[in-house]
Design a protein around this motif. Structure first.
Motif, PDB file in Angstrom:
ATOM      1  N   UNK A 148       0.826  -1.221   0.000  1.00 13.55           N
ATOM      2  CA  UNK A 148       0.000   0.000   0.000  1.00 13.55           C
ATOM      3  C   UNK A 148       0.856   1.266   0.000  1.00 13.55           C
ATOM      4  N   UNK A 149       1.715   1.397   1.029  1.00 11.50           N
ATOM      5  CA  UNK A 149       2.551   2.596   1.150  1.00 11.50           C
ATOM      6  C   UNK A 149       3.531   2.709  -0.012  1.00 11.50           C
ATOM      7  N   UNK A 150       4.130   1.577  -0.373  1.00 15.52           N
ATOM      8  CA  UNK A 150       5.126   1.587  -1.452  1.00 15.52           C
ATOM      9  C   UNK A 150       4.527   2.075  -2.762  1.00 15.52           C
ATOM     10  N   UNK A 151       3.351   1.550  -3.108  1.00 12.47           N
ATOM     11  CA  UNK A 151       2.747   1.955  -4.383  1.00 12.47           C
ATOM     12  C   UNK A 151       2.097   3.338  -4.255  1.00 12.47           C
ATOM     13  N   UNK A 152       1.616   3.683  -3.047  1.00 14.37           N
ATOM     14  CA  UNK A 152       1.073   5.043  -2.902  1.00 14.37           C
ATOM     15  C   UNK A 152       2.167   6.090  -3.164  1.00 14.37           C
ATOM     16  N   UNK A 153       3.392   5.758  -2.781  1.00 11.58           N
ATOM     17  CA  UNK A 153       4.480   6.728  -2.996  1.00 11.58           C
ATOM     18  C   UNK A 153       4.644   7.063  -4.484  1.00 11.58           C
ATOM     19  N   UNK A 154       4.208   6.141  -5.352  1.00 11.88           N
ATOM     20  CA  UNK A 154       4.374   6.392  -6.789  1.00 11.88           C
ATOM     21  C   UNK A 154       3.278   7.322  -7.334  1.00 11.88           C
ATOM     22  N   UNK A 155       2.227   7.559  -6.546  1.00 12.52           N
ATOM     23  CA  UNK A 155       1.204   8.523  -6.986  1.00 12.52           C
ATOM     24  C   UNK A 155       1.229   9.774  -6.102  1.00 12.52           C
ATOM     25  N   UNK A 156       2.355   9.984  -5.424  1.00  7.29           N
ATOM     26  CA  UNK A 156       2.613  11.264  -4.754  1.00  7.29           C
ATOM     27  C   UNK A 156       3.622  11.963  -5.670  1.00  7.29           C
ATOM     28  N   UNK A 157       3.168  12.911  -6.501  1.00  7.58           N
ATOM     29  CA  UNK A 157       4.044  13.402  -7.575  1.00  7.58           C
ATOM     30  C   UNK A 157       5.414  13.901  -7.106  1.00  7.58           C
ATOM     31  N   UNK A 158       5.449  14.658  -6.014  1.00  4.48           N
ATOM     32  CA  UNK A 158       6.765  15.174  -5.594  1.00  4.48           C
ATOM     33  C   UNK A 158       7.711  14.045  -5.227  1.00  4.48           C
ATOM     34  N   UNK A 159       7.180  13.050  -4.534  1.00  7.07           N
ATOM     35  CA  UNK A 159       8.033  11.937  -4.119  1.00  7.07           C
ATOM     36  C   UNK A 159       8.462  11.121  -5.340  1.00  7.07           C
ATOM     37  N   UNK A 160       7.494  10.837  -6.229  1.00  2.00           N
ATOM     38  CA  UNK A 160       7.812  10.018  -7.402  1.00  2.00           C
ATOM     39  C   UNK A 160       8.888  10.705  -8.253  1.00  2.00           C
ATOM     40  N   UNK A 161       8.702  12.022  -8.452  1.00  2.00           N
ATOM     41  CA  UNK A 161       9.685  12.725  -9.305  1.00  2.00           C
ATOM     42  C   UNK A 161      11.055  12.771  -8.647  1.00  2.00           C
ATOM     43  N   UNK A 162      11.095  13.008  -7.326  1.00  2.00           N
ATOM     44  CA  UNK A 162      12.429  13.124  -6.734  1.00  2.00           C
ATOM     45  C   UNK A 162      13.097  11.762  -6.630  1.00  2.00           C
ATOM     46  N   UNK A 163      12.324  10.726  -6.334  1.00  2.00           N
ATOM     47  CA  UNK A 163      12.950   9.402  -6.277  1.00  2.00           C
ATOM     48  C   UNK A 163      13.431   8.992  -7.672  1.00  2.00           C
ATOM     49  N   UNK A 164      12.601   9.201  -8.674  1.00  2.00           N
ATOM     50  CA  UNK A 164      12.949   8.780 -10.034  1.00  2.00           C
ATOM     51  C   UNK A 164      14.218   9.480 -10.538  1.00  2.00           C
ATOM     52  N   UNK A 165      14.312  10.786 -10.289  1.00  2.00           N
ATOM     53  CA  UNK A 165      15.432  11.548 -10.874  1.00  2.00           C
ATOM     54  C   UNK A 165      16.669  11.599  -9.983  1.00  2.00           C
ATOM     55  N   UNK A 166      16.592  11.044  -8.773  1.00  2.00           N
ATOM     56  CA  UNK A 166      17.799  11.001  -7.939  1.00  2.00           C
ATOM     57  C   UNK A 166      18.568   9.719  -8.244  1.00  2.00           C
ATOM     58  N   UNK A 167      19.759   9.611  -7.677  1.00  2.00           N
ATOM     59  CA  UNK A 167      20.650   8.496  -8.030  1.00  2.00           C
ATOM     60  C   UNK A 167      19.970   7.133  -7.874  1.00  2.00           C
ATOM     61  N   UNK A 168      19.284   6.945  -6.739  1.00  2.00           N
ATOM     62  CA  UNK A 168      18.680   5.638  -6.441  1.00  2.00           C
ATOM     63  C   UNK A 168      17.572   5.244  -7.400  1.00  2.00           C
ATOM     64  N   UNK A 169      17.020   6.220  -8.132  1.00  2.00           N
ATOM     65  CA  UNK A 169      15.923   5.928  -9.061  1.00  2.00           C
ATOM     66  C   UNK A 169      16.341   4.961 -10.154  1.00  2.00           C
ATOM     67  N   UNK A 170      17.659   4.885 -10.410  1.00  2.00           N
ATOM     68  CA  UNK A 170      18.137   4.007 -11.481  1.00  2.00           C
ATOM     69  C   UNK A 170      18.206   2.553 -11.022  1.00  2.00           C
ATOM     70  N   UNK A 171      18.170   2.311  -9.724  1.00  2.00           N
ATOM     71  CA  UNK A 171      18.236   0.940  -9.215  1.00  2.00           C
ATOM     72  C   UNK A 171      17.205   0.800  -8.107  1.00  2.00           C
ATOM     73  N   UNK A 172      15.963   0.558  -8.513  1.00  3.42           N
ATOM     74  CA  UNK A 172      14.872   0.584  -7.552  1.00  3.42           C
ATOM     75  C   UNK A 172      14.923  -0.560  -6.543  1.00  3.42           C
ATOM     76  N   UNK A 173      15.580  -1.655  -6.921  1.00  6.62           N
ATOM     77  CA  UNK A 173      15.651  -2.750  -5.952  1.00  6.62           C
ATOM     78  C   UNK A 173      16.543  -2.340  -4.776  1.00  6.62           C
ATOM     79  N   UNK A 174      17.662  -1.726  -5.106  1.00  2.00           N
ATOM     80  CA  UNK A 174      18.577  -1.251  -4.078  1.00  2.00           C
ATOM     81  C   UNK A 174      17.911  -0.145  -3.263  1.00  2.00           C
ATOM     82  N   UNK A 175      17.247   0.759  -3.974  1.00  2.00           N
ATOM     83  CA  UNK A 175      16.577   1.890  -3.323  1.00  2.00           C
ATOM     84  C   UNK A 175      15.504   1.389  -2.352  1.00  2.00           C
ATOM     85  N   UNK A 176      14.691   0.436  -2.829  1.00  2.00           N
ATOM     86  CA  UNK A 176      13.620  -0.086  -1.980  1.00  2.00           C
ATOM     87  C   UNK A 176      14.206  -0.857  -0.801  1.00  2.00           C
ATOM     88  N   UNK A 177      15.313  -1.559  -1.043  1.00  2.00           N
ATOM     89  CA  UNK A 177      15.943  -2.306   0.055  1.00  2.00           C
ATOM     90  C   UNK A 177      16.418  -1.346   1.138  1.00  2.00           C
TER      91      UNK A 177
END
Ligand code: HEM
Length: 402
Positions: free
Chosen positions: A131-160
């Motif tokens: 729930x929380x993990x996927x909700x973060x993807x529809x919070x635009x500010x969070x989605x954009x900053x996570x996607x465009x920051x370094x960790x956005x390129x490796x989501x498994x590492x980022x999520x871990x």
């Protein structure tokens, strides 16, 4: 995606279990009287960041000290360990203060929270992880900053790494000397400061349609708290998971201290669950929206879990997302329907909870499906294989390159 109307805010709020509280106003109107401090300036947290640490992190990153800081903080794990040597003096001085519990922290409540987290870990894991993990993807500010920051390129590492935070917060010793949370949260606070310095330099973030000059304000952190902690509280109640008032208070208290450790000012930290839900209705529900970055992140996250082949299909996972977040968000993300799984979840999940809580004498037929889903999330994100340890959090030195 169209702008959220009053009606769609209500529909979405109902799906998330956040209805029944005030319809949001455009301006910040949450009263600091409802905070742990009981008073405050009333300044909109949208304009509040982490000034002292932000200045220090900008200076150490600009002078090329990120790698040395990461070396220094690697062996810094437990709460009992002193702030590591080898850090720039100003940063070390800051961390001396920021690793202390606030005066209003109540150790008895924190111990109770740890026990509550242990007793309810299965549900919390499903709520935070799906729930929380996927909700973060529809919070635009969070989605954009996570996607465009370094960790956005490796989501498994980022999520871990993000799971490390939840794992350390939920640990039975989280706030004890043998626990790790006070260190993990300070590392996270440093990462956020680094992102505030780095992300505005990303041309991709600049072109993404973002609506703030500096990311991760106090407001944004509160939004994330509501998409995780407040959302968990609401779902546990909705699912009729037995919880005493003392348990609920303790659970909130661990989040209050966590927010303090993340640099949120005490005047914004809700003192009660009622105050938290009122704040969530004002700042979370109306902010939810589809973005291309969020769409890609959701696909990646769901794909990673579905890859762990434990007999849980992607259709089942999609429907568990819809079950927690509602069909509006499921449709935004284009999650294909699987009506058989939807029916299994609608009937099976309440029975799963009832059986686990000792309220049902016989194990329900689909019990194993939920257990396998739980294992799938854990295997996909918790420890990336066999190491058995959580993934260390490091300070980023760059943005996502593409
Ligand atoms: C990093 C947790 C709020 C954006 C992290 C990390 C953790 C974390 C544990 C370190 C893991 C990593 O480096 O990947 C939290 C918690 C929050 C919160 C518990 C609030 C309760 C936010 C918000 C935003 C955000 C509101 C943006 C609007 C980021 C970004 C990174 C990060 C961009 C760095 C990713 C990277 O490039 O490595 N967060 N976060 N976080 N967080 Fe947060």
């Amino acid at each position: 995606m169209p702008e959220m109307t009053r009606r769609s805010v209500l529909t979405l709020g109902a799906a998330l279990g956040l209805a029944g509280v005030a319809i949001p106003k455009a301006a910040w109107s949450w009263s600091p009287a409802g905070s742990v401090l009981g008073t405050g300036s009333g300044v909109d947290p949208q304009w509040v960041w982490d000034d002292d640490l932000d200045r220090i992190m900008a200076s150490v990153i600009s002078s090329g000290q990120t790698a040395a800081i990461n070396d220094a903080i690697l062996p810094w794990v437990n709460n009992w360990q002193p702030v590591p040597t080898g850090l720039p003096p100003e940063l070390a001085g800051f961390l001396q203060g920021s690793t202390q519990l606030p005066s209003w922290a109540d150790r008895t409540k924190l111990r109770r929270a740890a026990d509550f987290n242990r007793r309810k870990d299965t549900y919390l894991f499903m709520i935070y992880g799906i729930g929380g993990g996927i909700m973060s993807t529809v919070i635009p500010r969070e989605a954009r900053s996570v996607y465009h920051s370094k960790g956005g390129a490796d989501m498994q590492d980022r999520a871990a790494k993000t799971f490390s935070f939840g794992y350390d917060l939920s640990d039975i010793n989280a706030f004890e000397t043998t626990g790790e949370f006070m260190v993990t949260s300070n590392k996270t606070r440093m990462v956020h400061s680094a992102v505030r310095h780095l992300l505005p330099q990303s041309p991709h973030w600049q072109q993404s349609g973002h609506d703030e000059q500096i990311p991760i304000s106090n407001h944004d952190i509160l939004v994330t708290f509501h998409s995780t902690g407040t959302f968990a509280h609401k779902k546990l109640k909705e699912w009729r998971v037995p919880m005493s008032t003392a348990d609920q208070d303790a659970f909130l208290h661990s989040w209050q201290v966590a927010l303090h450790f993340l640099g949120v000012r005490d005047e914004y930290i809700p003192a009660t669950w009622d105050a938290a839900h009122a704040q969530a209705a004002q700042i979370l529900t109306p902010k939810l929206a589809w973005t291309p970055e969020g769409q890609e992140l959701a696909e990646t996250l769901l794909g990673l879990t579905a890859q762990v082949d434990l007999g849980v299909t992607r259709g089942f996972l999609n429907e568990f997302v819809r079950y927690q977040l509602g069909n509006e968000i499921g449709d935004w993300l284009g999650l294909p329907r699987d009506y058989v799984s939807a029916a299994t979840i609608r009937v099976g999940w309440p029975s799963y909870i009832a059986f686990r809580e000792g309220l049902l004498p016989l194990m329900p037929a689909n019990f194993y499906l939920f257990d396998q889903l739980l294992r799938g999330i854990a295997m996909a994100f918790l420890n990336r294989g066999a190491s058995g340890t959580t993934t260390p959090i490091t300070i980023p030195d760059m943005n996502r390159p593409t």
